[in-house]
Scaffold this motif. Structure first.
Motif, PDB file in Angstrom:
ATOM      1  N   VAL A 109       0.837  -1.204   0.000  1.00  0.00           N
ATOM      2  CA  VAL A 109       0.000   0.000   0.000  1.00  0.00           C
ATOM      3  C   VAL A 109       0.875   1.260   0.000  1.00  0.00           C
ATOM      4  O   VAL A 109       1.827   1.369   0.773  1.00  0.00           O
ATOM      5  CB  VAL A 109      -0.932   0.021   1.232  1.00  0.00           C
ATOM      6  N   ASP A 110       0.561   2.191  -0.876  1.00  0.00           N
ATOM      7  CA  ASP A 110       1.256   3.477  -0.905  1.00  0.00           C
ATOM      8  C   ASP A 110       0.611   4.373   0.149  1.00  0.00           C
ATOM      9  O   ASP A 110      -0.473   4.929  -0.071  1.00  0.00           O
ATOM     10  CB  ASP A 110       1.129   4.104  -2.295  1.00  0.00           C
ATOM     11  N   ILE A 111       1.273   4.503   1.297  1.00  0.00           N
ATOM     12  CA  ILE A 111       0.643   5.231   2.408  1.00  0.00           C
ATOM     13  C   ILE A 111       0.579   6.735   2.167  1.00  0.00           C
ATOM     14  O   ILE A 111      -0.079   7.450   2.920  1.00  0.00           O
ATOM     15  CB  ILE A 111       1.325   4.933   3.762  1.00  0.00           C
ATOM     16  N   THR A 112       1.242   7.217   1.110  1.00  0.00           N
ATOM     17  CA  THR A 112       1.126   8.640   0.774  1.00  0.00           C
ATOM     18  C   THR A 112      -0.165   8.921   0.001  1.00  0.00           C
ATOM     19  O   THR A 112      -0.515  10.070  -0.226  1.00  0.00           O
ATOM     20  CB  THR A 112       2.323   9.125  -0.065  1.00  0.00           C
ATOM     21  N   LYS A 113      -0.852   7.846  -0.394  1.00  0.00           N
ATOM     22  CA  LYS A 113      -2.065   8.023  -1.197  1.00  0.00           C
ATOM     23  C   LYS A 113      -3.322   7.547  -0.478  1.00  0.00           C
ATOM     24  O   LYS A 113      -4.374   7.394  -1.101  1.00  0.00           O
ATOM     25  CB  LYS A 113      -1.905   7.286  -2.535  1.00  0.00           C
ATOM     26  N   VAL A 114      -3.192   7.292   0.808  1.00  0.00           N
ATOM     27  CA  VAL A 114      -4.360   6.904   1.604  1.00  0.00           C
ATOM     28  C   VAL A 114      -4.411   7.770   2.860  1.00  0.00           C
ATOM     29  O   VAL A 114      -3.394   8.316   3.290  1.00  0.00           O
ATOM     30  CB  VAL A 114      -4.315   5.414   2.008  1.00  0.00           C
ATOM     31  N   THR A 115      -5.569   7.873   3.446  1.00  0.00           N
ATOM     32  CA  THR A 115      -5.730   8.597   4.704  1.00  0.00           C
ATOM     33  C   THR A 115      -5.559   7.626   5.860  1.00  0.00           C
ATOM     34  O   THR A 115      -6.205   6.575   5.894  1.00  0.00           O
ATOM     35  CB  THR A 115      -7.124   9.252   4.784  1.00  0.00           C
ATOM     36  N   GLY A 116      -4.685   7.975   6.802  1.00  0.00           N
ATOM     37  CA  GLY A 116      -4.485   7.155   7.989  1.00  0.00           C
ATOM     38  C   GLY A 116      -5.451   7.561   9.082  1.00  0.00           C
ATOM     39  O   GLY A 116      -5.460   8.716   9.529  1.00  0.00           O
ATOM     40  N   LEU A 117      -6.283   6.623   9.529  1.00  0.00           N
ATOM     41  CA  LEU A 117      -7.295   6.918  10.542  1.00  0.00           C
ATOM     42  C   LEU A 117      -6.858   6.532  11.941  1.00  0.00           C
ATOM     43  O   LEU A 117      -7.532   6.837  12.921  1.00  0.00           O
ATOM     44  CB  LEU A 117      -8.592   6.174  10.198  1.00  0.00           C
ATOM     45  N   GLY A 118      -5.723   5.861  12.048  1.00  0.00           N
ATOM     46  CA  GLY A 118      -5.210   5.421  13.337  1.00  0.00           C
ATOM     47  C   GLY A 118      -4.034   4.496  13.100  1.00  0.00           C
ATOM     48  O   GLY A 118      -4.035   3.735  12.125  1.00  0.00           O
ATOM     49  N   ASN A 119      -3.052   4.556  13.986  1.00  0.00           N
ATOM     50  CA  ASN A 119      -1.831   3.784  13.770  1.00  0.00           C
ATOM     51  C   ASN A 119      -1.550   2.791  14.895  1.00  0.00           C
ATOM     52  O   ASN A 119      -0.671   1.948  14.762  1.00  0.00           O
ATOM     53  CB  ASN A 119      -0.635   4.737  13.624  1.00  0.00           C
TER      54      ASN A 119
END
Length: 339
Positions: A109-119
């Motif tokens: 997954v390209d994490i620069t192209k998704v919204t992070g809702l919690g880590n």
């Protein structure tokens, strides 16, 4: 909450980088990292005009007027779907390390192209989730009916925002789990062009496993004060290995919950093994840290250099398992039966 559920979550927490889950303490609803993807889905399949339905592993049939494209997924589910060509717009669960790089659990997954809702555990930004206008939430499940990383305190609200789909990991083989994600991705209209090649790689590596049937293998995870010997029947990836020829240690005194046996480091030599495969997840001890435990450092497999990684968070996709199995086969080819 039952003792077995608490123990199971405690182990999964300690070995999956979920420090907050050890006590299942509430950590608040702060958001994770990532970009604002609230406008358009990042490369999701084009919506279909026809009605869409899917039955998940809870036996829940989800029916919508059209194929969902705005998908939010727990990191393990996101990693699997990504390899099948589905592009979630948001993720939750461990996807970013402290240095800002990707957590291995999030796969390709390209994490620069998704919204992070919690880590981390119990962190899910509900307000941000609502702002994404999701059409479907997908999560893995370790316990029947419990969506992994969906906080208990906000699950009712989350369920009201969009339909949810759960894919069960426990009690299934890797091929069954991969098949379920393939079924979901196909229903979502994903481009499966790369699947045949990845599937052939996985099958070829799987066939090689039988060549190592003479090796006794211990699967384990290390913590600060104890180590866990994992119980193969409870893990989809280990069931795949056992079903295809590997001889993996089955702990004699499995803790309540069924996932593992807890040992003090002083008892690290409880089980004989030619090869040790160690958990590579974020919170588990690294080899250099485990080597500081004298009893572990003296184990025959460790002294022989037959200590290799166990990619416990390999995405449930043909690509993910091809990578996992090819690395494992390459390592086992270097190993030999010990006296």
């Amino acid at each position: 909450m039952s003792g077995s559920v608490m123990l199971r979550r405690r182990f999964l927490a300690a070995t999956a980088g979920l420090a907050a889950a050890v006590t299942l303490a509430a950590c608040g609803g702060g958001g994770g990292g990532g970009t604002d993807s609230s406008a358009e889905p990042a490369g999701s399949p084009a919506p279909a005009a026809r009605p869409w339905s899917f039955t998940d592993d809870r036996g829940k049939k989800i029916e919508l007027d059209k194929t969902p494209t705005r998908i939010v997924a727990q990191v393990g589910a996101a990693a699997a779907l990504w390899d099948f060509g589905v592009r979630p717009i948001g993720v939750f669960g461990p996807h970013k390390l402290q240095d800002g790089s990707k957590d291995p659990q999030v796969g390709n997954v390209d994490i620069t192209k998704v919204t992070g809702l919690g880590n981390v555990w119990d962190e899910f930004n509900v307000e941000q989730y609502i702002s994404l206008q999701p059409e479907l939430l997908v999560s893995s499940m370790y316990e029947n009916g419990t969506l992994w990383y969906v906080p208990e305190k906000s699950k009712d609200t989350i369920e009201q925002v969009a339909p949810t789909a759960g894919v069960m990991l426990t009690g299934k083989t890797a091929t069954e789990v991969i098949g379920k994600y393939e079924e979901l991705a196909t229903s979502l209209g994903a481009d499966l062009a790369g699947v045949p090649e990845a599937k052939a790689r996985m099958e070829a590596a799987t066939k090689e496993l039988a060549g190592f049937k003479d090796l006794k293998i211990l699967m384990m995870s290390g913590g600060a004060d104890q180590m866990w010997v994992v119980n193969p029947p409870e893990y989809a990836d280990l069931r795949h290995l056992v079903d295809n020829g590997l001889d993996i240690v089955v702990p004699e005194k499995v803790d309540e919950g069924g996932f593992f046996q807890t040992l003090s480091w002083e008892n690290a030599d409880t089980y004989d093994a030619d090869v040790i495969l160690y958990d590579t997840r974020t919170q588990a001890l690294k080899p250099e840290e485990m080597m500081k435990k004298p009893t572990f450092a003296e184990l025959p497999a460790v002294k022989a250099g037959q200590l290799y990684p166990w990619r416990a968070e390999a995405p449930f996709s043909y690509q993910g398992y091809a990578d996992f199995l090819e690395e494992l086969v390459a390592n086992l080819k270097k190993a030999s039966k010990l006296p």
